[in-house]
Design a protein around this motif. Structure first.
Motif, PDB file in Angstrom:
ATOM      1  N   ALA A  80       0.819  -1.213   0.000  1.00 24.37           N
ATOM      2  CA  ALA A  80       0.000   0.000   0.000  1.00 24.37           C
ATOM      3  C   ALA A  80       0.852   1.262   0.000  1.00 24.37           C
ATOM      4  O   ALA A  80       0.502   2.267  -0.626  1.00 24.37           O
ATOM      5  CB  ALA A  80      -0.930  -0.001   1.211  1.00 24.37           C
ATOM      6  N   LEU A  81       1.976   1.238   0.724  1.00 27.86           N
ATOM      7  CA  LEU A  81       2.907   2.370   0.746  1.00 27.86           C
ATOM      8  C   LEU A  81       4.271   1.879   0.305  1.00 27.86           C
ATOM      9  O   LEU A  81       4.803   0.911   0.855  1.00 27.86           O
ATOM     10  CB  LEU A  81       2.997   2.980   2.156  1.00 27.86           C
ATOM     11  N   ASN A 107      -8.699   8.216  -4.292  1.00 29.41           N
ATOM     12  CA  ASN A 107      -9.002   7.054  -3.461  1.00 29.41           C
ATOM     13  C   ASN A 107      -8.016   5.940  -3.773  1.00 29.41           C
ATOM     14  O   ASN A 107      -7.708   5.690  -4.939  1.00 29.41           O
ATOM     15  CB  ASN A 107     -10.433   6.563  -3.729  1.00 29.41           C
ATOM     16  N   GLY A 108      -7.529   5.276  -2.740  1.00 30.88           N
ATOM     17  CA  GLY A 108      -6.585   4.177  -2.949  1.00 30.88           C
ATOM     18  C   GLY A 108      -5.140   4.609  -3.077  1.00 30.88           C
ATOM     19  O   GLY A 108      -4.247   3.782  -3.302  1.00 30.88           O
ATOM     20  N   ALA A 109      -4.879   5.920  -2.916  1.00 28.99           N
ATOM     21  CA  ALA A 109      -3.502   6.417  -3.048  1.00 28.99           C
ATOM     22  C   ALA A 109      -2.630   6.053  -1.856  1.00 28.99           C
ATOM     23  O   ALA A 109      -1.411   6.045  -1.950  1.00 28.99           O
ATOM     24  CB  ALA A 109      -3.507   7.935  -3.240  1.00 28.99           C
ATOM     25  N   GLY A 110      -3.273   5.787  -0.700  1.00 31.30           N
ATOM     26  CA  GLY A 110      -2.522   5.434   0.507  1.00 31.30           C
ATOM     27  C   GLY A 110      -2.598   6.462   1.616  1.00 31.30           C
ATOM     28  O   GLY A 110      -1.858   6.384   2.600  1.00 31.30           O
ATOM     29  N   LYS A 111      -3.513   7.425   1.496  1.00 29.81           N
ATOM     30  CA  LYS A 111      -3.588   8.521   2.475  1.00 29.81           C
ATOM     31  C   LYS A 111      -4.005   8.018   3.870  1.00 29.81           C
ATOM     32  O   LYS A 111      -3.340   8.301   4.866  1.00 29.81           O
ATOM     33  CB  LYS A 111      -4.572   9.596   1.986  1.00 29.81           C
ATOM     34  N   GLU A 154       0.206   9.156  -4.995  1.00 30.51           N
ATOM     35  CA  GLU A 154      -0.375   8.334  -6.067  1.00 30.51           C
ATOM     36  C   GLU A 154       0.099   6.900  -5.884  1.00 30.51           C
ATOM     37  O   GLU A 154       1.315   6.650  -5.842  1.00 30.51           O
ATOM     38  CB  GLU A 154       0.047   8.856  -7.453  1.00 30.51           C
ATOM     39  N   THR A 155      -0.855   5.989  -5.745  1.00 32.59           N
ATOM     40  CA  THR A 155      -0.582   4.542  -5.597  1.00 32.59           C
ATOM     41  C   THR A 155       0.617   4.255  -4.701  1.00 32.59           C
ATOM     42  O   THR A 155       1.550   3.543  -5.077  1.00 32.59           O
ATOM     43  CB  THR A 155      -0.401   3.870  -6.981  1.00 32.59           C
ATOM     44  N   GLY A 156       0.572   4.821  -3.504  1.00 36.06           N
ATOM     45  CA  GLY A 156       1.585   4.512  -2.507  1.00 36.06           C
ATOM     46  C   GLY A 156       2.896   5.234  -2.631  1.00 36.06           C
ATOM     47  O   GLY A 156       3.870   4.911  -1.940  1.00 36.06           O
ATOM     48  N   ASN A 157       2.977   6.241  -3.511  1.00 37.94           N
ATOM     49  CA  ASN A 157       4.200   7.030  -3.690  1.00 37.94           C
ATOM     50  C   ASN A 157       3.906   8.520  -3.547  1.00 37.94           C
ATOM     51  O   ASN A 157       2.833   8.981  -3.940  1.00 37.94           O
ATOM     52  CB  ASN A 157       4.791   6.808  -5.099  1.00 37.94           C
ATOM     53  N   VAL A 158       4.861   9.269  -3.008  1.00 37.80           N
ATOM     54  CA  VAL A 158       4.778  10.732  -3.036  1.00 37.80           C
ATOM     55  C   VAL A 158       5.296  11.192  -4.395  1.00 37.80           C
ATOM     56  O   VAL A 158       6.440  10.929  -4.753  1.00 37.80           O
ATOM     57  CB  VAL A 158       5.622  11.366  -1.908  1.00 37.80           C
ATOM     58  N   THR A 162      -1.789  24.058  17.638  1.00 32.08           N
ATOM     59  CA  THR A 162      -1.772  22.626  17.343  1.00 32.08           C
ATOM     60  C   THR A 162      -1.348  22.398  15.894  1.00 32.08           C
ATOM     61  O   THR A 162      -1.911  22.984  14.974  1.00 32.08           O
ATOM     62  CB  THR A 162      -3.167  21.998  17.577  1.00 32.08           C
ATOM     63  N   THR A 163      -0.361  21.536  15.704  1.00 30.77           N
ATOM     64  CA  THR A 163       0.097  21.153  14.366  1.00 30.77           C
ATOM     65  C   THR A 163      -0.928  20.199  13.762  1.00 30.77           C
ATOM     66  O   THR A 163      -1.530  19.388  14.469  1.00 30.77           O
ATOM     67  CB  THR A 163       1.481  20.481  14.477  1.00 30.77           C
ATOM     68  N   VAL A 164      -1.145  20.298  12.450  1.00 33.70           N
ATOM     69  CA  VAL A 164      -2.186  19.498  11.794  1.00 33.70           C
ATOM     70  C   VAL A 164      -1.627  18.770  10.575  1.00 33.70           C
ATOM     71  O   VAL A 164      -0.990  19.391   9.708  1.00 33.70           O
ATOM     72  CB  VAL A 164      -3.381  20.388  11.346  1.00 33.70           C
ATOM     73  N   LEU A 165      -1.884  17.454  10.520  1.00 31.15           N
ATOM     74  CA  LEU A 165      -1.639  16.674   9.307  1.00 31.15           C
ATOM     75  C   LEU A 165      -3.004  16.291   8.769  1.00 31.15           C
ATOM     76  O   LEU A 165      -3.766  15.575   9.425  1.00 31.15           O
ATOM     77  CB  LEU A 165      -0.802  15.428   9.606  1.00 31.15           C
ATOM     78  N   LEU A 166      -3.323  16.797   7.591  1.00 31.00           N
ATOM     79  CA  LEU A 166      -4.676  16.718   7.046  1.00 31.00           C
ATOM     80  C   LEU A 166      -4.736  15.854   5.795  1.00 31.00           C
ATOM     81  O   LEU A 166      -4.057  16.132   4.806  1.00 31.00           O
ATOM     82  CB  LEU A 166      -5.147  18.145   6.721  1.00 31.00           C
ATOM     83  N   VAL A 167      -5.541  14.799   5.864  1.00 29.60           N
ATOM     84  CA  VAL A 167      -5.847  13.988   4.679  1.00 29.60           C
ATOM     85  C   VAL A 167      -7.232  14.395   4.222  1.00 29.60           C
ATOM     86  O   VAL A 167      -8.177  14.407   5.024  1.00 29.60           O
ATOM     87  CB  VAL A 167      -5.804  12.480   5.023  1.00 29.60           C
ATOM     88  N   GLU A 168      -7.378  14.747   2.948  1.00 30.44           N
ATOM     89  CA  GLU A 168      -8.655  15.318   2.517  1.00 30.44           C
ATOM     90  C   GLU A 168      -8.886  15.107   1.027  1.00 30.44           C
ATOM     91  O   GLU A 168      -8.018  15.368   0.204  1.00 30.44           O
ATOM     92  CB  GLU A 168      -8.658  16.819   2.864  1.00 30.44           C
ATOM     93  N   GLN A 169     -10.090  14.604   0.724  1.00 30.43           N
ATOM     94  CA  GLN A 169     -10.497  14.397  -0.662  1.00 30.43           C
ATOM     95  C   GLN A 169     -10.732  15.734  -1.367  1.00 30.43           C
ATOM     96  O   GLN A 169     -10.491  15.866  -2.560  1.00 30.43           O
ATOM     97  CB  GLN A 169     -11.793  13.558  -0.663  1.00 30.43           C
ATOM     98  N   ASN A 170     -11.208  16.719  -0.597  1.00 28.37           N
ATOM     99  CA  ASN A 170     -11.448  18.060  -1.145  1.00 28.37           C
ATOM    100  C   ASN A 170     -10.107  18.806  -1.201  1.00 28.37           C
ATOM    101  O   ASN A 170      -9.750  19.581  -0.313  1.00 28.37           O
ATOM    102  CB  ASN A 170     -12.460  18.805  -0.267  1.00 28.37           C
TER     103      ASN A 170
END
Length: 236
Positions: free
Chosen positions: A18-19, A38-42, A210-214, A187-195
């Motif tokens: 996956a990653l 979707n499916g990128a590994g986020k 993309e598919t498990g890669n930056v 507060t530090t934020v790590l945000l995963v977001e479809q938008n």
């Protein structure tokens, strides 16, 4: 030194990788956005950082300590909290009971009460509905509850997984305003977001998965102005 440093992270689901050796970092005080299809590994990335999944390779340094083999509950006590995808509130418990669940690693009752008042000041609707069952709240209110519950552990970094999912456009704007204000109060934020557009608008920096890669990283505004990103993720 970065607050969070992910190095060459590899994660598998059975035989499926996956990653594929991703690396990125989050500095103290930043909002960093992870975007991708979707499916990128986020979500896998967030679950691995927070200890819900164990990596096959690589390291995760949190304030200089490798947490890649540390249990999830210990990671919370170290100062990291996660707002999961789909909110995952305890439906048969009241709003107040849900919030107190977020503070289970804290022993000082006075500090916990102070944090509760801070959460109520940030989310007045939660105070109004504190004795209401969480399962009866609207989608937007449940998202606020999930965020408030994470803040109850008094984290130095908060991981957010798809906070705008399933919300009306009006509520999406409100949730992103709250994320920005949480960050502005330290507060530090790590945000995963479809938008992707909304995420990059409030982020300082971003990474494209993309598919498990930056495949791209940099200043959030630069990513937002990249033609390939605009076409693939911003619908332009």
């Amino acid at each position: 030194m970065a607050m969070l440093e992910v190095k060459d992270l590899k994660v598998y689901y059975g035989m499926i990788q996956a990653l594929k050796g991703i690396s990125f970092e989050v500095n103290k005080g930043e909002i960093v956005a992870l975007i991708g299809a979707n499916g990128a590994g986020k979500t896998t990335t967030l679950h691995t950082i927070s200890g819900l999944l164990k990596p096959k390779g690589g390291s995760i340094l949190f304030n200089g300590t490798d947490i890649s083999k540390v249990p999830a509950d210990k990671i919370v006590s170290m100062g990291m909290a996660q707002v999961p995808e789909g909110r995952r509130v305890f439906a048969q418990m009241t709003v107040l009971q849900n919030l107190k669940m977020g503070a289970y690693t804290r022993s000082d009752k006075n500090e916990m009460e102070e944090t509760l008042e801070m959460v109520y000041s940030r989310f007045p609707r939660l105070k109004e509905r504190r004795n209401q069952l969480a399962g009866t709240l609207s989608g937007g209110e449940q998202q606020m509850l999930a965020m408030g519950r994470a803040l109850m552990s008094h984290p130095s970094i908060i991981l957010m997984d798809e906070p705008s999912m399933g919300l009306s456009p009006l509520l999406v704007g409100e949730i992103f305003d709250i994320i920005r204000s949480v960050n502005e109060t330290g507060t530090t934020v790590l945000l995963v977001e479809q938008n992707a557009k909304k995420a990059l608008e409030i982020a300082h920096r971003g990474y494209v998965l993309e598919t498990g890669n930056v495949v791209m990283s940099g200043d959030a505004k630069d990513i937002m102005n990249d033609d390939a990103v605009r076409k693939a993720y911003l619908g332009e």
